[in-house]
Design an enzyme around this catalytic site. Sequence first.
Site, PDB file in Angstrom:
ATOM      1  N   HIS A 128       0.882  -1.168   0.000  1.00  0.00           N
ATOM      2  CA  HIS A 128       0.000   0.000   0.000  1.00  0.00           C
ATOM      3  C   HIS A 128       0.920   1.218   0.000  1.00  0.00           C
ATOM      4  O   HIS A 128       2.026   1.150   0.547  1.00  0.00           O
ATOM      5  CB  HIS A 128      -0.846   0.106   1.268  1.00  0.00           C
ATOM      6  CG  HIS A 128      -1.730  -1.066   1.553  1.00  0.00           C
ATOM      7  ND1 HIS A 128      -1.299  -2.171   2.211  1.00  0.00           N
ATOM      8  CD2 HIS A 128      -3.048  -1.265   1.300  1.00  0.00           C
ATOM      9  CE1 HIS A 128      -2.304  -3.025   2.348  1.00  0.00           C
ATOM     10  NE2 HIS A 128      -3.378  -2.510   1.795  1.00  0.00           N
ATOM     11  N   ASP A 172       2.370   1.958   3.349  1.00  0.00           N
ATOM     12  CA  ASP A 172       3.334   1.007   3.920  1.00  0.00           C
ATOM     13  C   ASP A 172       4.733   1.512   3.580  1.00  0.00           C
ATOM     14  O   ASP A 172       5.659   1.387   4.371  1.00  0.00           O
ATOM     15  CB  ASP A 172       3.226  -0.394   3.312  1.00  0.00           C
ATOM     16  CG  ASP A 172       1.836  -0.982   3.388  1.00  0.00           C
ATOM     17  OD1 ASP A 172       1.107  -0.630   4.324  1.00  0.00           O
ATOM     18  OD2 ASP A 172       1.484  -1.789   2.492  1.00  0.00           O
TER      19      ASP A 172
END
Length: 441
Positions: free
Chosen positions: A106, A109
Amino acid sequence: MISLGDKEYFKGIGKISYEGIESDNPLAFKFYNPKQIVSGKTMEEHFKFAIAYWHSFCNTGADPFGPGTKVYPWTISKDPLQASYNKADAAFEFITKMGFTHYCFHDFDLIEEGNSLLESEKRLEKITNYLKQKQQETDLKVLWGTANCFSHPRYMNGAATNPDFKVVARAAAQVKMVIDTTIALDGENYVFWGGREGYMSLLNTNMKRELDHLAVFLSKARDYARSQGFKGHFFIEPKPMEPTKHQYDFDAATVIGFLQKYGLDNDFKLNIEVNHATLAQHTFQHELQVAADSNMLGSIDANRGDYQNGWDTDQFPNNITEITEAMLVFLKHNGLQGGGVNFDAKIRRNSTDPEDLFLAHIGGADTFARALLIADRILKHSSYNNLVERRYSSFDTGKGKEFEKGNIDFKTLYELALDYGEPELISGKQELFENIINQFI
Ligand code: XUL
Ligand code: CO
């Protein structure tokens, strides 16, 4: 000053190699032999194993009852960019040592979300350049990228399905950013998991409008990505609930119906997750079969649920019977379309040794590899396929065949039934099928 990583995070652990079932080395593969050919492809090609950035390098094990238990040395930096470079170093060290080929992420992240969209975008551009360089050095690839449009409070009422247009536009801006990142990193696919695309109460929800908006959102995202030269697949990842009470992408059948209704079925396929299947009261193999039957089996998020409590526990796969049955579907449909097997799984809160992350991924890869070998043998050396085909043989010739083609009307069926009399009982042989699986395990 940003320092390029030369630090070793997983000291004392070298490259994990295949040693076979005779080995008693816990840090070795017993079944996953990347270059071994099974049914015309190497194991590495079949699976394209990927690590999930979020579980393995971000999640420290916090739960609603207590804080995280893991200290990640790579996040210790006052500078958020330096922390993201350190995290990338740790991730690449880990993937390389595992001998895996891919990773999934993501946006947030990779970096800590900035205070504004533009700040986040700047950070993303910087980490993208860093990751590009690391990909060149190591030959690692992005299996898919995705936008986290579910954690920030602004998405509490949904992202693409939010009743407030300003939030929908904000989500679109974020997805655009992550599509750009995925393209820049040569990402093979792009995933939509609709974490908060659903409702908490139907009382305050116009479901039809929200679903119409979701379809417009997805088609505009597709158009944008294609206009930027993206050739990969878009995957929708079904899940029935959590964090919402009801998630619109409930299960494979629901998503396929949605994609077909809105004309999105040419660009979108499915990313099937084991624990999402079980949350939807299906088996993993059921969801794979539904996707495959519509030519939409794109990718897999590998994990397992807890079979007693039914939460989304995201444990590493280790149920050999479950994965063997899944691999039967997988092999019969020639594997995945564009995707791979992403370990969307986390080690337990009380698994706190750095080596636990290795042990978990070794176990997951070995479970898939062993199941693939078993399924391949079942298909080649057992009567499994013949037994299934035989159950339908009355449709292979004569009137059955004509019926299947749609050439027999209801009145004629009535007359045939009169003529046939009471059909004899034919056993489904379920126990025999189960014994075949057992025999080959
Ligand atoms: C949540 C889940 C996500 C998606 C990506 O249950 O599976 O991690 O895979 O957003
Ligand atoms: Co997932």
